[in-house]
Structures are given as C-alpha cells and as structure tokens.
Scaffold this motif. Sequence first.
Motif, PDB file in Angstrom:
ATOM      1  N   LEU A  97       0.856  -1.186   0.000  1.00 16.18           N
ATOM      2  CA  LEU A  97       0.000   0.000   0.000  1.00 16.18           C
ATOM      3  C   LEU A  97       0.890   1.233   0.000  1.00 16.18           C
ATOM      4  CD1 LEU A  97      -2.917   1.111   0.206  1.00 16.18           C
ATOM      5  CD2 LEU A  97      -2.570   1.221   2.687  1.00 16.18           C
ATOM      6  N   LEU A  98       0.689   2.088  -0.985  1.00 16.55           N
ATOM      7  CA  LEU A  98       1.385   3.367  -1.064  1.00 16.55           C
ATOM      8  C   LEU A  98       0.361   4.475  -0.869  1.00 16.55           C
ATOM      9  CD1 LEU A  98       3.579   2.765  -4.253  1.00 16.55           C
ATOM     10  CD2 LEU A  98       4.167   2.256  -1.875  1.00 16.55           C
ATOM     11  N   VAL A  99       0.707   5.462  -0.049  1.00 19.78           N
ATOM     12  CA  VAL A  99      -0.181   6.598   0.225  1.00 19.78           C
ATOM     13  C   VAL A  99       0.538   7.868  -0.196  1.00 19.78           C
ATOM     14  CG1 VAL A  99      -1.460   7.880   1.979  1.00 19.78           C
ATOM     15  CG2 VAL A  99      -1.220   5.406   2.183  1.00 19.78           C
ATOM     16  N   PHE A 100      -0.132   8.703  -0.989  1.00 19.20           N
ATOM     17  CA  PHE A 100       0.423   9.984  -1.417  1.00 19.20           C
ATOM     18  C   PHE A 100      -0.550  11.095  -1.024  1.00 19.20           C
ATOM     19  CE2 PHE A 100       2.079   6.718  -4.127  1.00 19.20           C
ATOM     20  CZ  PHE A 100       3.414   7.047  -4.308  1.00 19.20           C
TER      21      PHE A 100
ATOM     22  N   ARG B  12       4.656  20.963 -13.508  1.00 17.94           N
ATOM     23  CA  ARG B  12       5.988  21.386 -13.914  1.00 17.94           C
ATOM     24  C   ARG B  12       6.284  22.813 -13.515  1.00 17.94           C
ATOM     25  NH1 ARG B  12       5.449  18.307 -19.672  1.00 17.94           N
ATOM     26  NH2 ARG B  12       5.881  16.228 -18.867  1.00 17.94           N
ATOM     27  N   SER B  13       5.238  23.654 -13.489  1.00 16.33           N
ATOM     28  CA  SER B  13       5.453  25.046 -13.103  1.00 16.33           C
ATOM     29  C   SER B  13       5.752  25.185 -11.625  1.00 16.33           C
ATOM     30  CB  SER B  13       4.210  25.878 -13.437  1.00 16.33           C
ATOM     31  OG  SER B  13       3.085  25.395 -12.725  1.00 16.33           O
ATOM     32  N   LEU B  14       5.549  24.097 -10.873  1.00 14.52           N
ATOM     33  CA  LEU B  14       5.742  24.151  -9.422  1.00 14.52           C
ATOM     34  C   LEU B  14       7.025  23.461  -9.000  1.00 14.52           C
ATOM     35  CD1 LEU B  14       2.072  23.280  -8.405  1.00 14.52           C
ATOM     36  CD2 LEU B  14       3.098  25.538  -8.554  1.00 14.52           C
ATOM     37  N   SER B  15       7.898  23.173  -9.951  1.00 13.96           N
ATOM     38  CA  SER B  15       9.132  22.465  -9.625  1.00 13.96           C
ATOM     39  C   SER B  15       9.951  23.275  -8.634  1.00 13.96           C
ATOM     40  CB  SER B  15       9.952  22.238 -10.894  1.00 13.96           C
ATOM     41  OG  SER B  15      10.251  23.472 -11.521  1.00 13.96           O
ATOM     42  N   GLY B  16      10.635  22.586  -7.766  1.00 17.13           N
ATOM     43  CA  GLY B  16      11.434  23.262  -6.746  1.00 17.13           C
ATOM     44  C   GLY B  16      10.849  23.094  -5.363  1.00 17.13           C
ATOM     45  N   GLU B  17       9.557  22.696  -5.285  1.00 15.53           N
ATOM     46  CA  GLU B  17       8.938  22.450  -3.996  1.00 15.53           C
ATOM     47  C   GLU B  17       8.388  21.029  -3.980  1.00 15.53           C
ATOM     48  OE1 GLU B  17       6.480  25.410  -2.049  1.00 15.53           O
ATOM     49  OE2 GLU B  17       6.777  26.716  -3.756  1.00 15.53           O
ATOM     50  N   SER B  18       8.565  20.365  -2.844  1.00 15.64           N
ATOM     51  CA  SER B  18       8.047  19.015  -2.711  1.00 15.64           C
ATOM     52  C   SER B  18       6.593  19.108  -2.286  1.00 15.64           C
ATOM     53  CB  SER B  18       8.866  18.231  -1.682  1.00 15.64           C
ATOM     54  OG  SER B  18       8.347  16.933  -1.533  1.00 15.64           O
ATOM     55  N   LEU B  19       5.683  19.057  -3.258  1.00 15.42           N
ATOM     56  CA  LEU B  19       4.267  19.233  -2.969  1.00 15.42           C
ATOM     57  C   LEU B  19       3.594  17.925  -2.581  1.00 15.42           C
ATOM     58  CD1 LEU B  19       3.256  21.639  -5.855  1.00 15.42           C
ATOM     59  CD2 LEU B  19       3.921  22.199  -3.528  1.00 15.42           C
ATOM     60  N   ILE B  20       4.226  16.803  -2.917  1.00 15.97           N
ATOM     61  CA  ILE B  20       3.618  15.497  -2.669  1.00 15.97           C
ATOM     62  C   ILE B  20       4.476  14.715  -1.683  1.00 15.97           C
ATOM     63  CG2 ILE B  20       2.829  13.367  -3.757  1.00 15.97           C
ATOM     64  CD1 ILE B  20       2.637  14.904  -6.370  1.00 15.97           C
ATOM     65  N   ARG B  21       3.830  14.085  -0.743  1.00 12.11           N
ATOM     66  CA  ARG B  21       4.561  13.304   0.247  1.00 12.11           C
ATOM     67  C   ARG B  21       3.741  12.056   0.570  1.00 12.11           C
ATOM     68  NH1 ARG B  21       1.653  17.239   2.488  1.00 12.11           N
ATOM     69  NH2 ARG B  21       0.441  16.800   4.335  1.00 12.11           N
ATOM     70  N   GLY B  22       4.282  11.186   1.388  1.00 14.33           N
ATOM     71  CA  GLY B  22       3.524  10.003   1.740  1.00 14.33           C
ATOM     72  C   GLY B  22       4.406   8.919   2.299  1.00 14.33           C
ATOM     73  N   ALA B  23       3.936   7.687   2.218  1.00 12.49           N
ATOM     74  CA  ALA B  23       4.664   6.545   2.769  1.00 12.49           C
ATOM     75  C   ALA B  23       4.129   5.280   2.134  1.00 12.49           C
ATOM     76  CB  ALA B  23       4.496   6.500   4.290  1.00 12.49           C
TER      77      ALA B  23
ATOM     78  N   THR C 244       3.014   9.910   7.519  1.00 12.42           N
ATOM     79  CA  THR C 244       2.873  10.954   6.507  1.00 12.42           C
ATOM     80  C   THR C 244       2.629  12.310   7.137  1.00 12.42           C
ATOM     81  OG1 THR C 244       1.984   9.357   4.934  1.00 12.42           O
ATOM     82  CG2 THR C 244       1.518  11.678   4.507  1.00 12.42           C
ATOM     83  N   TYR C 245       1.701  12.383   8.069  1.00 12.86           N
ATOM     84  CA  TYR C 245       1.302  13.674   8.619  1.00 12.86           C
ATOM     85  C   TYR C 245       2.238  14.187   9.706  1.00 12.86           C
ATOM     86  CZ  TYR C 245      -3.052  13.934   6.046  1.00 12.86           C
ATOM     87  OH  TYR C 245      -3.990  14.042   5.047  1.00 12.86           O
ATOM     88  N   ARG C 246       3.027  13.303  10.291  1.00 13.17           N
ATOM     89  CA  ARG C 246       3.967  13.763  11.325  1.00 13.17           C
ATOM     90  C   ARG C 246       5.337  14.098  10.736  1.00 13.17           C
ATOM     91  NH1 ARG C 246       2.059  13.204  16.383  1.00 13.17           N
ATOM     92  NH2 ARG C 246       0.380  11.710  16.767  1.00 13.17           N
ATOM     93  N   SER C 247       5.497  13.900   9.458  1.00 16.67           N
ATOM     94  CA  SER C 247       6.777  14.177   8.813  1.00 16.67           C
ATOM     95  C   SER C 247       7.185  15.627   8.991  1.00 16.67           C
ATOM     96  CB  SER C 247       6.682  13.859   7.316  1.00 16.67           C
ATOM     97  OG  SER C 247       7.819  14.334   6.640  1.00 16.67           O
ATOM     98  N   ASP C 248       8.492  15.836   9.215  1.00 17.84           N
ATOM     99  CA  ASP C 248       8.995  17.211   9.353  1.00 17.84           C
ATOM    100  C   ASP C 248       8.761  18.028   8.096  1.00 17.84           C
ATOM    101  OD1 ASP C 248      11.897  16.185  11.282  1.00 17.84           O
ATOM    102  OD2 ASP C 248       9.873  16.721  11.907  1.00 17.84           O
ATOM    103  N   ASN C 249       8.668  17.326   6.964  1.00 19.16           N
ATOM    104  CA  ASN C 249       8.463  18.026   5.695  1.00 19.16           C
ATOM    105  C   ASN C 249       7.010  17.946   5.247  1.00 19.16           C
ATOM    106  OD1 ASN C 249      11.237  18.610   5.414  1.00 19.16           O
ATOM    107  ND2 ASN C 249      11.584  16.510   4.716  1.00 19.16           N
TER     108      ASN C 249
END
Length: 531
Positions: free
Chosen positions: A176-179, A249-260, A281-286
């Motif tokens: 299971l992957l969560v994004f 692509r216009s948002l490159s430079g920021e990590s907008l997606i995270r998960g586990a 996912t939600y407790r991540s520092d990032n």
Amino acid sequence: MPTIMVIDDEEMIRTGIVSIIRRLAPQWRITECKDARSAIRSLGADRPDLMLIDISMPGMDGLEFSHYLKEQYPDILKIVLTGHDKFAYVQNALRAEVMDYLLKPIIREELVGALGKAERLIGERMQTRLRAAEERATRLRHSLVDLLCGLRESEDQLKRILTEEGWQLESTKYSLLVFVRDDDGFDALEEELSQQVETFQSRFKEEEHTFAFFADSRHFFVFSTGLALPLEEMWGWWLNTWSSSSVDRSLSGESLIRGAGASFSALAEMPEVYRNLIHETYRSDNARKKPDARNGADRDRIDQENRLLAALETNDFEALLHSLQDGFNKIKHQTLEHPSMIRLGIFHFLLIMLLPVLNKTESKLSLAMRETVADVLSRLSLPGSKIHLMTFVSEFEYQLRTLVSNLPDNMKQNKVIEIVKDYIGKNYGDKTLRLETLSKIVHMNGNYVSNLFKEVTGENYLVYLTSVRMEQAKRMLRNSTLKTYEVADSAGYSSTKYFCKLFRKLHGMTPSEYRNRSQGLAGSDKTSVEL
C-alpha cells in the motif's frame, strides 16, 4: 477506430467491398482474409469488432463460421453475404446471432447502412463496458477505503470483489502506497491515471495486480499484490511520476507530494498498516509547504490558523470552539461522497492544522489542549474504530469544556465575561436588559457579575451596554431610513428624548445631525426636533 474483417474467397469481390468501405466509411480499419481458417488464425492479431462473411466459401462455410464465432468470440459482430435469398439461410443466420444479412451483388447504400448500424452497436457496447468498469472500480474503491478506515466487516466484501476481478489472494504479498498533496490536491491529474497504471505494471513485473485510486482530491493510493514487491522502487517511481506531471511542472522546486508505503501479508492487517502510514505521513517534518497568501486555498488556511491562534493567545475558549466547528463542518462537506474518508479529514485537520498552531503559543489554553488532542488522535487511530463525525465533534467539545472547567479561575472569569459580552451583542435592543438578566445567563450573583466585569474589562457593564447600543444606533442612522424614534426603539431605548440627549452628550451632535454629516448632506438643521 473500429476494425472490420472482410472474408470472401473471391478476390475481386473482396477487393470491391474493401474499396467501397474505404471510400464511403473511412472511419473503419480494414483487414482481409480469403476463408474461415485464415480468419481464425488472424483473430488474435487483428482483433476485429465486425466481420463481413461470405456464406459460400470452401472448407468451413460462412454459416458454420458464424456459429463458431458465436461460441468462441460472442462480442464480435457479424454480417453475412450471400447470393441466396432463402428463408432457411436467413433462419440459420439468425440462430448464429448475425447482425445483418446482405444479398449479392452488394448495394453500396445497404452496406453503408449496415456499417452504420454496427458502429452504433459497438459504441453502445463500449459505453456499457465503461460503465460496468467504473461501477466495479467504485465498488472496489469503496470497499478498500472502508477497510483502510477500520470497518472490519468490509474485509470479506473486499475479498469477494478482488476474486471476481481475477486477483489471486493465496500465497501473495500486498503493498500500500499513500500519497498526499495539500491545498490544490490532485485535481486535473485523474485523467492520466489509467495510462500511468499501465506504465507502472509494465515497469514492475513483480506485481501481479494493481488498483490505484483517488480517495479524495488530496489523497492517492496504490494497492498492489505480488511476490517480493520492490516497495522503495515502486514508491520512488510513483512519486517521480506525480511530481513531474505536466500540471505540476510550473511548481518544480517544492516538494508538494509526500507520503509513505508498506507491505503486508493479509488484508486483515490493512487498518493497522494504514494507521501507521497516515501517522508517518502527517507527522513528517516536511509535511507542509510554506503557505502562499496569494493562493486562495492557502489564504483560507492562513485565516483559519490566525483565528485559532488569536483564540489560543487570549484564552478565548468560545472563539476557539467556533473555529474548530468551522473546521469540522468543512470536513463533513468534503466527505459527503464517501463517509469513510472522515478519518482522513480529521487526521488532516488535527495534525496539519491544529497541532502546529498549538505549538506556536504557550497560553494556558494551548498547553492544556495539547494533551487532549494527542489523546483524541490516539483513540482516532485505533483499528476497527468507527467514526460518526457529529458524535466525534460532540465528544471532542465535551472534552474541551471539561478541560476549561479545570483551568485557573482567571480563565474561567474571562469566559464568563465573553458570555456576557456575547449576550449583550445579540440582545442590546431588549429594553428590559438588566444586570439581573445577565447574572441569570451565567448563573452568578448580580453584584459579582458587575464587579467581575469591571475587573476584567476595566469598565462598568452599563457603560459597555451603552457603547454597544450607541454603535448600533449610529449604524442604523448611517445605513437606513429609519426615523429617530425608530432607531431609539431598535437600540433598546423606550424614551426618544432620553436617547437624543444621551446621543448628543456622547457624540456632540444630535442623531439627525450625525445622519446628515455621515451621508454628506449640507445645511443640516441643528435646531430640528428629533422625532
């Protein structure tokens, strides 16, 4: 583009039919065969939607071939060609579920009409298949989300659905992957999903089956089965795919997606796996990107955070409760499509919104609330727990009220005065509004309420009441055509004369003069009678 296979042993006739189709129905892709045997060999590669079959062929004739197709390839449409206009032929063709029956020599208009009929049937079948596939996907998604969120009875239902879809559930591993993507969510990316799943399956041969879906606009899941699944590589592939999507692509430079991601051996483990993933996912520092006030969603989030922060810093419990209820109402609205997603919404609100705000201030209220929120989150994440949003909100509010009742007296006093102010703000027009009324509202002695109001606010409650009434009177004078006596009555004064006298004393002018000046009217009559 639909595909038609023309089968006739006479090359000249076959060439003529192909020529007519190319000129009058160019939307068809055409393949040719000289007899039934060669057509059977070509079925796998050509995959025709429609077959135009001559009845009189050597070996297996057209009617025999039509019966064969009915048994082995029931989805292929069939039109038969014959030089015989006999009922026996027609009857036999109907038994083979032939779509149409054309006589030789072929009339172009009849052939084009038959092809048009076939196109409509193919389109209807495709729509039916698409609807059925969407319904199956919806059932699977709902069943997965139910189990993810702890509804154990959905496990058997999920097994049945997966088995119906051809998944092998014995001796297999699950992953299971969560994004998660905040604010803008995954809007506009869903159209790319089918193609990306196909690419993923061709890239990772270890996986046997994969179902990828959006639980809501912010949460994307990839559920797979297979042996020795390369979880880290799979995770990295999907993250890179979403991050490099054309709309991002216009948002490159920021990590907008995270998960586990995690792997497990039995479907019964899914609630626990999901609980751990969502916490990670939600407790991540990032876990959060820096809000941008120019973005509408970010601006709303900043405003909400500021309201929470102000309520916490001033120990204003009622304002805090109001902000929390606003947040829960948004969750309720967002989860109407699938109630099980309430758990995700509450996690998101408490961990992403509330906890960071609590950590920004050291007020007595925020310090006391941290433990309460931590307790709520621990109970919320228990596998198998069922959540009804309104019940959850009521229990949470009860916990907060219990917490406030145990806070120091000065905070309780502030709460009492806020209740008094709120009541005055809503009932200033009540001419019977007295200290005794206010004392009953907060269940305290009248003299104590009066002294407490003076101690906390620095002014007498009657002075405060008068200021509220006068502010409302000025608002009515500026923005309405009410006469002076009507303004006085609406502001809580029985005597228009007393109202005018008090107004002039406080503001240095009569109500009429104030109205004229506020509306920019020259030559106001200062000696006019206030009626």
